[in-house]
Motif scaffolding. Sequence first.
Motif, mmCIF file in Angstrom:
data_model
loop_
_atom_site.group_PDB
_atom_site.id
_atom_site.type_symbol
_atom_site.label_atom_id
_atom_site.label_comp_id
_atom_site.label_asym_id
_atom_site.label_seq_id
_atom_site.Cartn_x
_atom_site.Cartn_y
_atom_site.Cartn_z
ATOM 1 N N GLN A 1 7.674 5.702 6.292
ATOM 2 C CA GLN A 1 7.398 6.146 6.369
ATOM 3 C C GLN A 1 8.612 7.733 5.541
ATOM 4 O OE1 GLN A 1 5.143 9.177 7.507
ATOM 5 N NE2 GLN A 1 4.177 7.184 8.711
ATOM 6 N N ILE A 2 9.319 8.066 4.494
ATOM 7 C CA ILE A 2 10.588 8.545 3.882
ATOM 8 C C ILE A 2 9.772 10.002 3.296
ATOM 9 C CG2 ILE A 2 11.764 8.731 2.175
ATOM 10 C CD1 ILE A 2 10.565 5.945 0.987
ATOM 11 N N ILE A 3 10.731 11.238 4.251
ATOM 12 C CA ILE A 3 10.088 12.349 4.315
ATOM 13 C C ILE A 3 10.544 13.072 3.023
ATOM 14 C CG2 ILE A 3 10.899 14.678 5.473
ATOM 15 C CD1 ILE A 3 10.949 12.883 7.757
ATOM 16 N N LEU A 4 9.895 13.165 1.711
ATOM 17 C CA LEU A 4 10.310 14.108 0.328
ATOM 18 C C LEU A 4 10.608 15.653 0.249
ATOM 19 C CD1 LEU A 4 9.725 11.395 -1.560
ATOM 20 C CD2 LEU A 4 11.410 10.908 -0.883
ATOM 21 N N GLY A 5 9.518 16.293 1.630
ATOM 22 C CA GLY A 5 9.439 17.658 1.714
ATOM 23 C C GLY A 5 7.972 17.968 0.622
ATOM 24 N N SER A 6 7.047 19.019 0.810
ATOM 25 C CA SER A 6 6.052 19.535 -0.229
ATOM 26 C C SER A 6 6.526 19.811 -1.521
ATOM 27 C CB SER A 6 5.499 20.441 0.993
ATOM 28 O OG SER A 6 6.121 21.573 1.084
ATOM 29 N N GLY A 7 6.063 19.540 -1.686
ATOM 30 C CA GLY A 7 5.570 20.180 -3.753
ATOM 31 C C GLY A 7 7.006 18.999 -4.633
ATOM 32 N N LEU B 1 5.888 10.402 1.727
ATOM 33 C CA LEU B 1 5.870 8.901 1.294
ATOM 34 C C LEU B 1 5.506 7.925 2.110
ATOM 35 C CD1 LEU B 1 7.844 8.059 -1.197
ATOM 36 C CD2 LEU B 1 5.075 8.939 -1.660
ATOM 37 N N ARG B 2 3.593 7.609 1.691
ATOM 38 C CA ARG B 2 3.903 6.834 3.610
ATOM 39 C C ARG B 2 3.308 4.927 3.012
ATOM 40 N NH1 ARG B 2 1.405 9.192 8.478
ATOM 41 N NH2 ARG B 2 0.864 11.557 8.048
ATOM 42 N N LEU B 3 4.237 4.846 3.006
ATOM 43 C CA LEU B 3 4.441 2.838 2.460
ATOM 44 C C LEU B 3 4.071 1.267 3.526
ATOM 45 C CD1 LEU B 3 7.488 3.455 0.642
ATOM 46 C CD2 LEU B 3 5.406 4.199 0.225
ATOM 47 N N ALA C 1 0.853 -0.928 -0.204
ATOM 48 C CA ALA C 1 0.401 -0.051 0.094
ATOM 49 C C ALA C 1 1.201 1.012 0.311
ATOM 50 C CB ALA C 1 -0.498 0.120 0.862
ATOM 51 N N ALA C 2 0.788 2.464 -0.304
ATOM 52 C CA ALA C 2 0.833 3.681 -0.933
ATOM 53 C C ALA C 2 0.465 4.133 -0.966
ATOM 54 C CB ALA C 2 2.418 3.593 -1.737
ATOM 55 N N ALA C 3 0.647 6.331 -0.380
ATOM 56 C CA ALA C 3 -0.366 7.106 0.034
ATOM 57 C C ALA C 3 1.388 7.770 0.127
ATOM 58 C CB ALA C 3 -1.379 7.140 0.681
ATOM 59 N N HIS C 4 0.764 9.771 0.087
ATOM 60 C CA HIS C 4 1.634 10.566 0.295
ATOM 61 C C HIS C 4 1.065 11.565 1.409
ATOM 62 C CE1 HIS C 4 0.452 13.695 -2.543
ATOM 63 N NE2 HIS C 4 0.338 13.273 -3.081
ATOM 64 N N CYS C 5 1.540 11.526 2.127
ATOM 65 C CA CYS C 5 0.517 13.570 3.257
ATOM 66 C C CYS C 5 1.368 14.741 2.725
ATOM 67 C CB CYS C 5 0.945 12.794 4.048
ATOM 68 S SG CYS C 5 2.439 13.312 4.913
ATOM 69 N N ASP D 1 19.447 7.164 2.342
ATOM 70 C CA ASP D 1 20.458 7.629 2.875
ATOM 71 C C ASP D 1 21.119 8.793 2.641
ATOM 72 O OD1 ASP D 1 19.065 7.356 5.091
ATOM 73 O OD2 ASP D 1 20.913 6.106 5.971
ATOM 74 N N ASN D 2 21.621 8.197 1.634
ATOM 75 C CA ASN D 2 22.591 8.809 0.155
ATOM 76 C C ASN D 2 22.332 9.652 -0.877
ATOM 77 O OD1 ASN D 2 24.767 7.557 1.667
ATOM 78 N ND2 ASN D 2 24.501 5.899 0.165
ATOM 79 N N MET D 3 20.693 9.237 -0.877
ATOM 80 C CA MET D 3 19.607 10.149 -1.647
ATOM 81 C C MET D 3 19.702 11.655 -0.997
ATOM 82 S SD MET D 3 16.472 7.345 -3.174
ATOM 83 C CE MET D 3 16.451 8.688 -4.070
ATOM 84 N N ASP D 4 19.730 12.551 -1.897
ATOM 85 C CA ASP D 4 19.698 14.168 -1.581
ATOM 86 C C ASP D 4 18.526 13.722 -1.747
ATOM 87 O OD1 ASP D 4 22.446 14.533 -1.422
ATOM 88 O OD2 ASP D 4 22.322 15.778 -3.489
ATOM 89 N N VAL D 5 17.423 14.026 -1.808
ATOM 90 C CA VAL D 5 15.996 14.277 -1.657
ATOM 91 C C VAL D 5 15.049 14.056 -0.716
ATOM 92 C CG1 VAL D 5 15.093 12.438 -3.334
ATOM 93 C CG2 VAL D 5 13.828 14.521 -3.272
ATOM 94 N N VAL D 6 15.770 12.854 -0.010
ATOM 95 C CA VAL D 6 15.667 12.178 1.323
ATOM 96 C C VAL D 6 15.536 12.676 2.328
ATOM 97 C CG1 VAL D 6 15.353 10.131 2.426
ATOM 98 C CG2 VAL D 6 15.281 10.075 0.624
ATOM 99 N N LYS D 7 15.080 13.942 2.990
ATOM 100 C CA LYS D 7 15.652 14.532 4.595
ATOM 101 C C LYS D 7 15.271 13.287 5.739
ATOM 102 C CE LYS D 7 15.091 17.931 1.471
ATOM 103 N NZ LYS D 7 16.273 18.467 0.604
#
Length: 483
Positions: free
Chosen positions: A62-68, A30-32, A22-26, A46-52
């Motif tokens: 949950q993977i924090i990517l940021g709004s937008g 990303l909420r998986l 299952a997957a969604a996002h707030c 951890d090495n991905m710049d976009v992953v906070k």
Amino acid sequence: MNHKKIAKEILTAIGGKDNVSAAAHCATRLRLVLNDESAIDQGALDNMDVVKGTFSTGGQYQIILGSGTVNEVYKHFATMTGLSEMSTKDVKEAGAKKLNPIQQFVKMLSDIFVPIIPAIVAGGLLMGLNNVLTAQDLFIDGKSLVDAYPNMADLAALINTFANAAFVFLPILIGFSATQRFGGNPYLGAALGMLMVHPDLLNGYNYADAMLKNEVPVWHIFGLDIEKVAYQGTVLPVLAASFILAKIETFLRRIVPSALDNLLTPLLSIFITGLLTFTIVGPLTRSAGNLLTDGIVWMYDTTGVIGGLIFGLLYAPIVITGMHHSFIAVETQLLADIAKTGGSFLFAIATMSNIAQGAATLAVLKITKDAKVKGTASAAGISALLGITEPAMFGVNLKLRYPFIGAIVGSAVGSGFVTLFKVKAVALGAAGLPGIISIRPDKIVPYIIGMAVAFAVAFTVTIVLAKRAAKKEANIRKEGIVA
């Protein structure tokens, strides 16, 4: 930013599409729900710049990517996994199936109490404002603002009425939310709550005094004496009654003919549940609730600073497990019975933990040379100081370990300090810097000092541990070169 490439890299790192159920996002994450979280390549994420940051809670990864960013990445992610558009509620339900019985119980409490928190917060903050107006020695020696300015008396009385409403009629709020959570009609739950605080009944707050005077009113029905006592400021009785109501309603829906369903089901559900509430369920759970409240207050008064230190040390680890959601029910009871408890000490300890997490994260910001960590730590640290710790805790402190140690040490010391001065809240709110308005007026100064202590200790310990870690790493490298 290549959102499709990011989605592909994330999917690969979490074990491929076959590992996603299952997957969604707030707004930011990303909420998986994953079939096997051990298949995650955490290093790659951890090495991905976009992953906070990343964290696992409530059966969700949950993977924090940021709004937008998160919404654009999710579009490609959903296409790659073949999953249709899902809501966060759908993902929560899917994740809940992976929880053990204790976690499911905690989630149930969270589902019931989180929706009613705004009403309780509003009432509690108004209560705090009333205390500011009526507390003596807060601004003027020997006087309150109302004493000094009598024309403010009616304003204070009006605010007090507004503040009490959510707690006087708390069973209605809980009845609605709990019955809905248990699968019943929430409006029947609200009606049950109204029945439990009906003005024809003896006010629940006056029950103890009426018992001492042997003046408790009763119904005499077929040889039974049923006490006519309301349930203002209670939690357990309405939770139990709502559960029974939902199950009775569900049962009746199955056996009552459809032609009579709308007539008989509500009638019998309310009558049977109400009868059980006032004869068996209410009295038993009222006693259990009183024992629970008395036990918590006794533990707090008895263990004192040592108890505060231990609780502060353990608070963040408890948050990691999600068990802290069960504290909402306890805090609600403490605040509802504020005349006896004096308020909630849990709020002050939660604040110390949040401040300490923020301080440790900001210490990392000061010492790290990693641009990505700096970017995450700056926002996460400030967020934690304001009461939201997940980005700091999961995005920085737990990853590096030593900041988390610094944070729980700071939390322990700060919690011991506020426990020493009996700091309690009169309202729910943001457990951080904004929480000042939720604290009893006479305890605001110790609360502020406690936050400063928690911040200073956590920040300092994190710096010291960071230097020790760096020195140890340097020695290992030196030994390797010599060898």
